[in-house]
Design a protein around this motif. Sequence first.
Motif, mmCIF file in Angstrom:
data_model
loop_
_atom_site.group_PDB
_atom_site.id
_atom_site.type_symbol
_atom_site.label_atom_id
_atom_site.label_comp_id
_atom_site.label_asym_id
_atom_site.label_seq_id
_atom_site.Cartn_x
_atom_site.Cartn_y
_atom_site.Cartn_z
ATOM 1 N N ALA A 1 0.193 19.013 6.441
ATOM 2 C CA ALA A 1 -0.623 20.116 6.945
ATOM 3 C C ALA A 1 -1.161 21.012 5.844
ATOM 4 O O ALA A 1 -2.346 21.365 5.853
ATOM 5 N N SER A 2 -0.341 21.394 4.881
ATOM 6 C CA SER A 2 -0.817 22.321 3.845
ATOM 7 C C SER A 2 -1.854 21.672 2.944
ATOM 8 O O SER A 2 -2.847 22.307 2.584
ATOM 9 N N GLU A 3 -1.649 20.421 2.591
ATOM 10 C CA GLU A 3 -2.642 19.728 1.759
ATOM 11 C C GLU A 3 -3.941 19.531 2.523
ATOM 12 O O GLU A 3 -5.031 19.741 1.985
ATOM 13 N N ASN B 1 0.845 -1.188 0.000
ATOM 14 C CA ASN B 1 0.000 0.000 0.000
ATOM 15 C C ASN B 1 0.879 1.235 0.000
ATOM 16 O O ASN B 1 1.964 1.230 0.560
ATOM 17 N N ARG B 2 0.397 2.290 -0.611
ATOM 18 C CA ARG B 2 1.158 3.533 -0.651
ATOM 19 C C ARG B 2 0.995 4.307 0.649
ATOM 20 O O ARG B 2 1.071 5.517 0.685
ATOM 21 N N GLU C 1 3.130 13.086 11.669
ATOM 22 C CA GLU C 1 1.725 13.408 11.836
ATOM 23 C C GLU C 1 1.169 13.942 10.536
ATOM 24 O O GLU C 1 1.893 14.375 9.662
ATOM 25 N N GLY C 2 -0.145 13.889 10.433
ATOM 26 C CA GLY C 2 -0.826 14.355 9.237
ATOM 27 C C GLY C 2 -2.278 13.913 9.271
ATOM 28 O O GLY C 2 -2.771 13.415 10.288
ATOM 29 N N ALA C 3 -2.954 14.085 8.172
ATOM 30 C CA ALA C 3 -4.341 13.651 8.022
ATOM 31 C C ALA C 3 -4.351 12.425 7.123
ATOM 32 O O ALA C 3 -3.569 12.329 6.178
ATOM 33 N N LEU C 4 -5.223 11.498 7.419
ATOM 34 C CA LEU C 4 -5.348 10.287 6.614
ATOM 35 C C LEU C 4 -6.334 10.547 5.487
ATOM 36 O O LEU C 4 -7.435 11.056 5.725
ATOM 37 N N ARG D 1 -3.367 7.183 2.012
ATOM 38 C CA ARG D 1 -2.093 7.902 2.090
ATOM 39 C C ARG D 1 -2.217 8.979 3.160
ATOM 40 O O ARG D 1 -3.299 9.246 3.666
ATOM 41 N N ILE D 2 -1.100 9.587 3.482
ATOM 42 C CA ILE D 2 -1.088 10.640 4.495
ATOM 43 C C ILE D 2 -0.890 11.986 3.809
ATOM 44 O O ILE D 2 -0.030 12.131 2.939
#
Length: 136
Positions: free
Chosen positions: A45-47, A22-23, A29-32, A41-42
């Motif tokens: 913050a900016s995305e 899986n990619r 840290e980040g958003a899923l 994918r993760i």
Amino acid sequence: MKTLNVTIELDPVNDGAVFAENRFKKKEEGALIIGTNGEKRIAGASEAQRILDILAEVGHGEYMGKTDYLMMINGNKILKFGTGECFIGSALIMKYDGKGLGFLSGDEFDEASKEFESRLITIVADGQEFSAYELL
């Protein structure tokens, strides 16, 4: 976790099935971002902020069960069927950190993925089956 990718484009040299990782790469840290097709994918913050800005106009969000994980989708993509609602596509998952939206970290990516996947159902349309997220 490995997935089986199948490509058939009438190209005997390249067609076939391949097991691929899986990619999904862990970062601090980040958003899923996860799709009803199992891809994930993760987002940094900016995305994540860019997506949230767009979803502020058309978004639908809800907690995933009794967790602090919040799933946000494009509300225009919600399908109504019978007495329920679902969506097919991808979602942005973050968590409520006691003050507002917070990023996921460490094992939370796997936990949020499992929560999302536990709410997938199969719908059939025109003889084809699709995984869909069942909304509350």
